[in-house]
Design a protein around this motif. Structure first.
Motif, PDB file in Angstrom:
ATOM      1  N   TRP A 149       0.840  -1.212   0.000  1.00 31.31           N
ATOM      2  CA  TRP A 149       0.000   0.000   0.000  1.00 31.31           C
ATOM      3  C   TRP A 149       0.867   1.251   0.000  1.00 31.31           C
ATOM      4  O   TRP A 149       0.582   2.205  -0.742  1.00 31.31           O
ATOM      5  N   MET A 150       1.925   1.280   0.813  1.00 30.27           N
ATOM      6  CA  MET A 150       2.782   2.460   0.858  1.00 30.27           C
ATOM      7  C   MET A 150       3.484   2.700  -0.478  1.00 30.27           C
ATOM      8  O   MET A 150       3.591   3.836  -0.948  1.00 30.27           O
ATOM      9  N   SER A 151       3.954   1.639  -1.118  1.00 30.75           N
ATOM     10  CA  SER A 151       4.611   1.786  -2.419  1.00 30.75           C
ATOM     11  C   SER A 151       3.630   2.290  -3.470  1.00 30.75           C
ATOM     12  O   SER A 151       3.957   3.185  -4.269  1.00 30.75           O
ATOM     13  N   ARG A 152       2.439   1.731  -3.459  1.00 30.91           N
ATOM     14  CA  ARG A 152       1.424   2.157  -4.429  1.00 30.91           C
ATOM     15  C   ARG A 152       0.993   3.597  -4.152  1.00 30.91           C
ATOM     16  O   ARG A 152       0.819   4.402  -5.080  1.00 30.91           O
ATOM     17  N   THR A 153       0.833   3.937  -2.877  1.00 31.80           N
ATOM     18  CA  THR A 153       0.405   5.288  -2.512  1.00 31.80           C
ATOM     19  C   THR A 153       1.433   6.324  -2.936  1.00 31.80           C
ATOM     20  O   THR A 153       1.073   7.405  -3.428  1.00 31.80           O
ATOM     21  N   ARG A 154       2.727   6.020  -2.747  1.00 31.55           N
ATOM     22  CA  ARG A 154       3.755   6.968  -3.159  1.00 31.55           C
ATOM     23  C   ARG A 154       3.634   7.287  -4.639  1.00 31.55           C
ATOM     24  O   ARG A 154       3.698   8.442  -5.054  1.00 31.55           O
TER      25      ARG A 154
END
Length: 754
Positions: A481-486
């Protein structure tokens, strides 16, 4: 005489030490709403990862010059010296990043080499145990390491094309920091924004007091000056630097503006023939003593003054001198006390302001006014003042109506014009623009201009963050989720948000959805220096940081709403909050927007209630409230017409206006009832002195203080005009009830014997 000297000595012994203990706190927390959840999240994030950084921007004449192997030792030494300073949580710079990566790579090589040696030694030992020949033992060792060499030799050749990982290897340095085109790699933009510039981020401990912030900034500046860096220019900036500069400027301006206010207000009393020459400075003396007592009490209590302390002395000198003037003109203690309490209630209503610095100013002024009026009453009762004999009013001509010969209906018709204009002002007041960002605090300081210049290099002047909390913020679902959100945040708002650092950045080599074992291995190999910048050691907190421009709060509000929506899409296993000082500024502005009307009305109501409780004539109290309302509406209309933005200090317009309008109305009503022109002239003198004291603030180098002083000076003029008009139109003039030579209401008994 001896007794008087003794009293002065005791006062000095009590006041001077307290005054010397007074401190000023100009931190941005003074402009943060108390209890705000964004402020809480920001504070918790700072406690874990460090506060907003002191930024050291170092520029060179040639690209890559600062990262040449000849210059890296000096850069690395500077970063180490900065990290060793008191109150520093962490320092991030390209020198330490390179050194940590090189060290970790060397450790990896040593570990791989040790593992290879272990495989070989084990195979050779087994061969010897079988009593193999020396040639067979050597062959067993080669066979044992053959698979290892085939796998890891190619991997190392691919992973380290720059050669051995050492700062003495220029190819390694260039390969880590720069891409094939010679530009800094995106993950290092926050440290190497351009080929010819590097940035060092000195993150301080959370919630540093003002003195420690100033010491830290001075120490950073000294370390940079004394370094051996071969740079064309260096700039030390960042929010802590601006805060430190604000503190220094406030201390400088407190004495400067205070001294100017003393001279300007004193000149009105000294050069105006309002009483005997030797008594003309009594109002100024009473106001100075009241101010000193108030500040000394704050010093003894250990209560620091906010940025607004710059305005405290001129404002209190201006309005505090009024009451001694009225007492000397025989207004009567009860009337003067009622006017003073109304002014104090008006200022005190600012205590509901969501911004602590403004609430602090309101409470300080309210307390200061009460102390000053008590001092004035004491001087009037026991001091050297010689009360003036009231001038006997000429009996009004019964054949002429009061108030200039105009009928009451005519006077009320004239009054409708400003009243309707004031209604228009109140109607537009909720929609007046409000400026509550850092610009309104630091505009005018060279340090702020430097920060704006550095922003053009770094691409941002502030930081916002998504703070992720959970049992394991690097589990597969959360990391994905953090990678996609960035990626999504930059794709959606890349023109307004610049990626600074996130777990996805420092672990980008794992891809977007690594397995748990891969994350564990990567964290073991990743330098703790880098890992700790985005993930807490217990893996329960992670932070995704973005750079933004601080200036446009309305645009920041849109970004805040967008990030809130993004946070809502996080997996159920983690909680995500928006943090960062720019987002706190949004909260402050929204709080002021929500409460500006309440604050404006509350000041008028509070002042009116004080008058209703103390004045025998309730009609005067109601007219005073109406006067404050009319004056506030007219000032608001003027602000709307001129397009001036409200600030945290001017948003409490009603309180500021009520503090002077109610006072003027009460005294003008008494003067009109008596037919006492001398008292009416004393009101004019008090208004001129007050406006001058406020206008002194226009000399300040701080835009926030300048605007506050100008608005207050204009407010005094408008309040005086409104009070005169309403008293003239709505209250009765002198009556022949008391003839010439007969004592007025509230005249001290000592005069009845004269």
């Amino acid at each position: 005489m001896a007794a008087a000297l003794g009293v002065l000595a005791v006062l000095a012994a009590l006041l001077v030490p307290g005054l010397l203990r007074v401190e000023v706190e100009t931190g941005v927390n003074e402009f943060v709403p108390a209890g705000d959840p964004v402020a809480r999240a920001t504070s918790e994030m700072a406690a874990q990862f460090g506060g907003d950084p002191v930024v050291v921007l170092i520029e060179s004449a040639k690209p890559r010059e600062l990262l040449l192997k000849e210059n890296l030792p000096a850069l690395l030494q500077l970063e180490g010296e900065l990290a060793a300073l008191p109150h520093v949580k962490a320092v991030y710079g390209p020198g330490t990043v390179l050194n940590q990566i090189a060290g970790q790579a060397q450790d990896l090589l040593a570990e791989l080499g040790g593992y290879r040696d272990g495989l070989r030694a084990k195979a050779e030992a087994q061969a010897r145990k079988r009593r193999a020949s020396p040639e067979e033992v050597a062959a067993a060792g080669v066979r044992a390491t053959q698979a290892f060499d085939e796998r890891y030799a190619a991997l190392l050749a691919k992973g380290m094309p720059g050669g051995l990982p050492t700062l003495h290897n220029q190819a390694f340095v260039d390969r880590v920091i720069f891409n094939d085109e010679g530009d800094p790699r995106p993950q290092w933009d926050f440290l190497v924004p351009r080929p010819d510039a590097v940035a060092l981020l000195v993150r301080p401990d959370a919630s540093l007091p003002q003195s420690d912030t100033e010491d830290l900034v001075a120490a950073v500046d000294a370390a940079v000056r004394d370094s051996d860096l071969k740079a064309s220019s260096t700039t030390v900036t960042g929010i802590p630097t601006v805060v430190a500069a604000l503190g220094e400027q406030v201390r400088h301006e407190v004495s400067l503006l205070g001294g100017l206010a003393v001279v300007a207000v004193g000149a009105w009393f000294l050069l105006t023939s309002w009483t005997r020459r030797r008594l003309r400075l009594l109002p100024l003396g009473a106001s100075l003593l009241g101010t000193a007592v108030t500040l000394s009490v704050a010093g003894w209590a250990g209560r620091p003054l906010a940025l607004t302390a710059v305005a405290f002395l001129p404002v209190l000198l201006g309005i505090g001198s009024d009451f001694m003037t009225y007492l000397h003109r025989n207004a009567g203690p009860r009337t003067v006390l009622a006017a003073a309490l109304a002014s104090a209630a008006g200022f005190g209503a600012l205590a509901v302001a969501p911004v602590p610095a403004v609430a602090d100013l309101g409470v300080s002024l309210a307390v200061g006014l009460l102390v000053t009026v008590l001092v004035s009453l004491g001087i009037h009762r026991w001091g050297p003042a010689e009360p003036e004999h009231p001038a006997a009013p000429a009996p009004p001509d019964a054949s002429r109506p009061a108030s200039g010969g105009l009928a009451r209906s005519t006077r009320i018709s004239i009054l409708l014009v400003p009243v309707l204009a004031a209604v228009g002002g109140w109607a537009v007041f909720p929609s007046l623009s409000l400026q509550s960002d850092l610009t309104s605090l630091a505009s005018g300081l060279p340090e702020y201009d430097e920060a704006r210049g550095v922003e053009r290099v770094l691409g941002a002047s502030g930081e916002v963050a998504l703070v992720v909390r959970g049992d394991d913020v690097l589990d597969a679902e959360s990391f994905a989720w953090m990678s996609r959100t960035r990626r999504d945040v930059i794709a959606e708002h890349g023109d307004e948000l610049s990626a600074v650092l996130s777990p996805g950045d420092v672990l980008s080599f794992l891809g977007g959805e690594p397995e748990a074992s891969q994350v564990d291995a990567a964290l073991r190999l990743l330098p703790p220096y880098l890992a700790s910048s985005v993930v807490s050691p217990d893996r329960r907190t992670a932070v995704m940081t973005y750079g933004v421009d601080l200036d446009d709060v309305e645009r920041l509000a849109v970004l805040r709403d967008y990030l809130d929506d993004v946070a809502a899409t996080a997996p159920a296993s983690v909680d995500v909050e928006v943090a960062g000082l720019p987002m706190v500024a949004v909260s402050a502005q929204e709080a002021m927007d929500d409460e500006r009307l309440l604050g404006a009305v509350l000041g008028i109501v509070a002042a009116g209630l004080a008058l209703l409780a103390l004045l025998p004539e309730r009609r005067v109290a109601l007219v005073a409230m109406l006067s404050a309302a009319v004056a506030s509406g007219l000032v608001a209309l003027g602000i709307a017409v001129t397009g001036v933005a409200l600030t945290p200090m001017t948003a409490g317009l009603g309180s500021l206006t009520a503090a002077v309008a109610c006072e003027f109305t009460v005294l003008l009503a008494l003067a009109q009832r008596r037919g006492d022109r001398m008292l009416a002239r004393a009101v004019d003198l008090a208004a001129a002195a007050s406006a001058t004291g406020y206008a002194v603030l226009a000399v300040s180098d701080l835009g926030l203080i300048r605007g506050f002083g100008v608005l207050l000076a204009v407010t005094v003029a408008v309040a005086l005009g409104a009070s005169r008009l309403l008293v003239w139109a709505l209250l009765p003039a002198a009556t022949p009830r008391k003839r010439a030579g007969v004592v007025h209401e509230e005249t001290p008994k000592v005069l009845e014997k004269v």
